[in-house]
Design a protein around this motif. Structure first.
Motif, PDB file in Angstrom:
ATOM      1  N   ASP A 197       1.231  -1.100   0.288  1.00  0.00           N
ATOM      2  CA  ASP A 197       0.180  -0.032  -0.438  1.00  0.00           C
ATOM      3  C   ASP A 197       0.479   0.939   0.219  1.00  0.00           C
ATOM      4  N   ASP A 198       2.488   1.240   0.146  1.00  0.00           N
ATOM      5  CA  ASP A 198       2.784   1.943   0.889  1.00  0.00           C
ATOM      6  C   ASP A 198       4.594   1.757   0.420  1.00  0.00           C
ATOM      7  N   TYR A 199       5.715   2.842   0.249  1.00  0.00           N
ATOM      8  CA  TYR A 199       6.516   2.423   0.177  1.00  0.00           C
ATOM      9  C   TYR A 199       7.785   3.038   0.900  1.00  0.00           C
ATOM     10  N   ILE A 200       8.525   3.119   1.684  1.00  0.00           N
ATOM     11  CA  ILE A 200       9.007   4.094   2.322  1.00  0.00           C
ATOM     12  C   ILE A 200      10.645   3.474   2.104  1.00  0.00           C
ATOM     13  N   ALA A 201      11.285   4.549   1.642  1.00  0.00           N
ATOM     14  CA  ALA A 201      12.508   4.409   1.879  1.00  0.00           C
ATOM     15  C   ALA A 201      13.832   5.141   3.643  1.00  0.00           C
ATOM     16  N   LYS A 202      14.569   3.570   3.330  1.00  0.00           N
ATOM     17  CA  LYS A 202      15.360   3.739   4.689  1.00  0.00           C
ATOM     18  C   LYS A 202      16.162   5.172   3.909  1.00  0.00           C
ATOM     19  N   PRO A 203      17.232   5.954   4.678  1.00  0.00           N
ATOM     20  CA  PRO A 203      16.489   6.075   6.197  1.00  0.00           C
ATOM     21  C   PRO A 203      15.739   6.491   6.612  1.00  0.00           C
ATOM     22  N   ILE A 204      15.655   5.943   8.596  1.00  0.00           N
ATOM     23  CA  ILE A 204      14.580   5.791   8.630  1.00  0.00           C
ATOM     24  C   ILE A 204      14.433   7.739   9.004  1.00  0.00           C
ATOM     25  N   LYS A 205      13.293   8.203   8.753  1.00  0.00           N
ATOM     26  CA  LYS A 205      12.833   9.269   9.751  1.00  0.00           C
ATOM     27  C   LYS A 205      11.076   9.406  10.304  1.00  0.00           C
ATOM     28  N   PRO A 206      12.611   9.173  11.591  1.00  0.00           N
ATOM     29  CA  PRO A 206      11.148   8.689  12.782  1.00  0.00           C
ATOM     30  C   PRO A 206       9.251   9.074  12.711  1.00  0.00           C
ATOM     31  N   LYS A 207      10.087  10.973  12.728  1.00  0.00           N
ATOM     32  CA  LYS A 207       8.270  12.259  11.976  1.00  0.00           C
ATOM     33  C   LYS A 207       8.077  11.710  11.205  1.00  0.00           C
ATOM     34  N   LEU A 208       8.294  11.339   9.548  1.00  0.00           N
ATOM     35  CA  LEU A 208       7.704  11.231   8.688  1.00  0.00           C
ATOM     36  C   LEU A 208       7.622   9.536   8.506  1.00  0.00           C
TER      37      LEU A 208
END
Length: 226
Positions: free
Chosen positions: A103-114
């Motif tokens: 359903d979505d795709y988030i790239a590392k490195p992690i940004k906790p707030k995002l």
């Protein structure tokens, strides 16, 4: 009162990432379970029944791609959101992940707030869509737009709080809703009420429907079962 916003399964072979994500999501009110590979994730999925799976792609034993394929092949998890969290940030990998049912795709490195914002938005969209749909069972319909219940062909009008309580329990059959969760979800901060208020409303619902769809889990809360 503590309110859980949703259940999230965090799957990543990196312990540091699991701990960072778990800490930040718990801080915002989510209930978290973790797994370090796809095999462990599929096992925990059965009992934890998450609303959303945060899934790394590159993992040993069983990677995120194969795990996603197996989850999407099981209709029991059609309503479970999957968000890939991965170091593979190229366009091809993103398109492939979405094509597989993510359903979505988030790239590392992690940004906790995002990360928290994207998860919250995804769950809110699903909740908004679900709130507009009727809840259907054999010989029972709960229409959340018209605040009406139809049981065995008979239309039953419940007062608003009784309806909201019944619809909440019926939205996830078999799940036990804790008393404090019911109070927060149905009454919120509108008025100060106690546990006895829930008991009275449940008794009235049972009487009006002439059926015992709501089952008491002693000392814990209530659940809906046909």
């Amino acid at each position: 009162m503590e309110t859980k916003l949703g259940k999230i399964l965090v799957v990543d072979d990196d312990l540091d990432i699991r701990q960072i994500v778990e800490y930040n999501l718990k801080l915002h009110g989510y209930e978290i379970e973790t797994a370090e590979n796809g095999v462990e994730a599929l096992e925990k999925l059965k009992n934890f029944n998450p609303d959303l799976i945060l899934l790394d792609i590159m993992m040993p034993i069983k990677d995120g791609i194969q795990t996603c394929i197996e989850i999407r092949a099981n209709s029991e998890y059609d309503n479970t959101l999957i968000i890939f969290l991965t170091a593979l940030s190229d366009e091809y990998s993103e398109i492939r992940g979405l094509d597989l049912g993510a359903d979505d795709y988030i790239a590392k490195p992690i940004k906790p707030k995002l990360l928290v914002t994207r998860i919250h938005s995804a769950l809110r969209r699903v909740q908004q869509n679900d709130d507009a749909k009727p809840i259907l069972f054999p010989n029972l319909e709960i229409n959340r737009e018209q605040f009406l219940v139809k049981h065995n062909g008979k239309t039953i009008v419940l007062p608003r709080k009784e309806f909201e309580l019944f619809a909440l329990l019926a939205s996830k059959p078999g799940r036990v809703f804790l008393r404090h969760e019911i109070l927060d979800r149905v009454w919120g901060n509108e008025v100060i009420v106690g546990d006895r208020t829930i008991d009275v409303h449940v008794r009235k619902i049972r009487q009006k429907l002439d059926a015992d769809f709501i089952h008491t889990v002693k000392g814990v809360g209530y659940k809906f079962e046909m």
